[in-house]
Design an enzyme around this catalytic site. Structure first.
Site, PDB file in Angstrom:
ATOM      1  N   PRO A  23       0.851  -1.196   0.000  1.00 19.48           N
ATOM      2  CA  PRO A  23       0.000   0.000   0.000  1.00 19.48           C
ATOM      3  C   PRO A  23       0.884   1.241   0.000  1.00 19.48           C
ATOM      4  O   PRO A  23       1.718   1.405   0.891  1.00 19.48           O
ATOM      5  CB  PRO A  23      -0.778  -0.121   1.323  1.00 19.48           C
ATOM      6  N   VAL A  25       0.808   5.497  -0.551  1.00 20.45           N
ATOM      7  CA  VAL A  25      -0.029   6.690  -0.655  1.00 20.45           C
ATOM      8  C   VAL A  25       0.178   7.356  -2.014  1.00 20.45           C
ATOM      9  O   VAL A  25       1.315   7.663  -2.402  1.00 20.45           O
ATOM     10  CB  VAL A  25       0.286   7.675   0.486  1.00 20.45           C
ATOM     11  N   GLN A  79      -6.516  -0.903   2.781  1.00 15.69           N
ATOM     12  CA  GLN A  79      -5.828  -0.504   4.019  1.00 15.69           C
ATOM     13  C   GLN A  79      -6.366   0.817   4.550  1.00 15.69           C
ATOM     14  O   GLN A  79      -6.571   1.765   3.799  1.00 15.69           O
ATOM     15  CB  GLN A  79      -4.321  -0.366   3.792  1.00 15.69           C
ATOM     16  N   CYS A 108       3.012   3.209   9.184  1.00 19.28           N
ATOM     17  CA  CYS A 108       3.412   4.498   8.611  1.00 19.28           C
ATOM     18  C   CYS A 108       4.248   5.290   9.608  1.00 19.28           C
ATOM     19  O   CYS A 108       3.788   5.575  10.719  1.00 19.28           O
ATOM     20  CB  CYS A 108       2.185   5.310   8.209  1.00 19.28           C
ATOM     21  N   HIS A 175       7.236  -5.109   8.347  1.00 21.01           N
ATOM     22  CA  HIS A 175       8.298  -4.298   7.738  1.00 21.01           C
ATOM     23  C   HIS A 175       9.462  -4.311   8.731  1.00 21.01           C
ATOM     24  O   HIS A 175       9.324  -3.840   9.853  1.00 21.01           O
ATOM     25  CB  HIS A 175       7.804  -2.871   7.506  1.00 21.01           C
ATOM     26  N   ALA A 232       7.636  -2.209  -2.249  1.00 17.10           N
ATOM     27  CA  ALA A 232       7.140  -0.849  -2.475  1.00 17.10           C
ATOM     28  C   ALA A 232       8.079  -0.124  -3.431  1.00 17.10           C
ATOM     29  O   ALA A 232       7.808  -0.009  -4.624  1.00 17.10           O
ATOM     30  CB  ALA A 232       7.024  -0.104  -1.147  1.00 17.10           C
ATOM     31  N   GLU A 233       9.228   0.361  -2.937  1.00 19.08           N
ATOM     32  CA  GLU A 233      10.182   1.100  -3.773  1.00 19.08           C
ATOM     33  C   GLU A 233      10.643   0.269  -4.965  1.00 19.08           C
ATOM     34  O   GLU A 233      10.730   0.776  -6.086  1.00 19.08           O
ATOM     35  CB  GLU A 233      11.392   1.512  -2.925  1.00 19.08           C
TER      36      GLU A 233
END
Length: 484
Positions: A23, A25, A79, A108, A175, A232-233
């Site tokens: 997820p 943003v 999420q 986050c 994470h 993600a990245e």
């Protein structure tokens, strides 16, 4: 039909997903999810949605979840960030028919999460988290999952994960970084923490962190024993990561832009994706980087992408035999590949610092130095300057504000008490005083009120006297009539 739990949920509903898109943003919108699924992703999450806003704003629901129905976009986990059990569950109830599970964001680490009191800043509030997950597990027709960050201490991380499992969490994404590890200080994620959690719980576990290519995925699963790996990245720089391919950047970009035309999203999302996909190339063609930052339409972005493609193809045509990639890259800059974030010392060397303690003092010192020199603005200020070319960003020209005598906030220039409006309002109310500078007129309004009350009393007195005189007159008339 009872909802599936734990391993059965992962196997049947999530189809034993190993490759997961995180997820993100403003970055894991429908168009990007569809692109990632075409190239190996087996499960996707929506961007983090704010439960309170989702609950009250129909437009927010439509833009982020209720828009285009797309059968290809499953399995899907929605999420939310939240800090109130009732709000979280009510928002989840509105979303559950559009997804396969609801995820609570407990990972986050950004300042906005600290201000809003959600994400990783809830990880010490175990009673609250238990109540949120227990209620969601009881009320929802789909499973509840969680995404967390680790504590520095492995034992505490394990107890944290076990608490979430006991409360009703059916799948856990870990994470392997603490909430302090972010931005240039991200460092390496701890697979040791993830492995310890996997061994300690009886629900499926996904790993997140250190994933740049398919070999990283395979190594992570082998070392930690997790059910799946989230990226993600790595996914943003190479959406074909889970296929084990490194395609040409323009191939991925053109395919993404075609999907965007079918499933539109805000232009800012599209631009951000191209900055990631073309990251290494835009270091070479700085002028096109500026054009991409300024363009206002999807057609304009397509034109910039076309120009980048032509320049790269020209570069390939003029390439000498045996030539190797520059800047230490594993591939040429026009190939999708990971971006390795520089560590603080490396950043300082890139910016001409010695790498001493003074040089690594941090991001803030560098930004202040850039602010002092109008030719070395930070990237954020450069973007603002493009939007406002006539605005000065020289801090020496900024007005200096006098501080409130009470709280230190800027005081009103014409305040009679030398305070900010909030403090002025309190004292003016207490002392029944006026402050024209802040438009507070407690004294004037009080005096007007007294004056009105006096006038009302005068009117009442006059009416009573007139009524008395009238009654006396009537009595006299009656007496005269009786005499006659």
């Amino acid at each position: 039909m009872p909802k599936l739990r734990g391993e059965a949920f992962w196997r049947e509903t999530l189809r034993s997903a190993h490759y997961v898109v995180a997820p993100m943003v403003d970055q894991s919108e429908l168009a990007w999810r569809l692109l990632s699924r075409r190239h190996g992703a087996q499960l996707c999450y929506t961007p983090m949605l704010h439960a309170q806003v989702f609950l009250r704003d129909a437009n927010y629901r439509r833009e982020n979840l209720y828009g285009e129905a797309c059968p290809e976009d499953r399995p899907l986990i929605v999420q939310f960030c939240a800090n109130d059990p009732e709000v979280f569950v009510q928002a989840a109830l509105l979303a559950q028919d559009y997804c396969d599970a609801i995820d609570l964001n407990l990972g986050c680490p950004q300042m906005i999460a600290k201000r809003g009191h959600y994400g990783a800043f809830l990880q010490e509030e175990w009673d609250l988290l238990q109540r949120m997950i227990l209620l969601a597990n009881e009320k929802l027709s789909v499973p509840i999952t969680c995404k967390i960050r680790v504590f520095p201490d492995i034992d505490k991380t394990v107890k944290y994960a076990q608490m979430l499992e006991k409360a009703g969490c059916q799948l856990l994404t870990v994470h392997g970084r603490t909430k302090e590890q972010k931005g240039p200080l991200a460092g390496v994620a701890s697979w040791e923490h993830i492995q310890a959690v996997r061994k300690a719980v009886n629900i499926p576990v996904f790993a997140n962190g250190n994933i740049q290519c398919l070999s990283d995925v395979e190594e992570c699963i082998r070392k930690t024993g997790v059910h799946g790996v989230m990226s993600a990245e790595g996914n943003l720089h190479n959406p074909a990561l889970f296929e084990g391919r490194n395609p040409l950047v323009w191939e991925m970009t053109e395919e993404y832009l075609e999907i965007v035309q079918q499933y539109p999203c805000p232009l800012s999302y599209v631009r951000a994706h191209l900055f990631k996909l073309w990251h290494h190339t835009l270091q070479v063609y700085q002028q096109l980087r500026e054009e991409l930052a300024k363009v206002k339409t999807l057609e304009g972005i397509i034109d910039v992408n076309r120009e980048l493609k032509l320049r790269c193809q020209e570069e390939i045509a003029n390439q000498k035999e045996g030539e190797k990639p520059k800047e230490g890259l594993p591939f040429f800059h026009w190939v999708c590949q990971p971006y390795i974030r520089p560590r603080p010392k490396e950043r300082c060397r890139e910016n001409g610092d010695s790498g001493t303690e003074k040089g690594v003092r941090g991001k803030r010192a560098l930004e202040e130095e850039e602010d002092r020199n109008s030719e070395l603005l930070s990237k954020n200020k450069q973007k603002k300057k493009l939007r406002n070319p006539n605005k000065s960003f020289d801090p020496s020209l900024k007005p200096k504000y006098a501080k409130c005598d009470q709280c230190g906030n800027p005081k009103g220039n014409k305040c009679v008490f030398n305070m900010c409006r909030g403090c002025c309002k309190k004292i003016a109310f207490k002392e029944v005083a006026d402050c024209p500078g802040h438009g507070l007129l407690f004294k004037t309004k009080y005096e007007k009120s007294l004056s009105w009350q006096h006038s009302q009393r005068g009117i009442q007195t006059s009416e009573i006297s007139q009524r008395g005189e009238a009654e006396v007159g009537e009595t006299a008339v009656l007496m005269e009539a009786g005499d006659s």
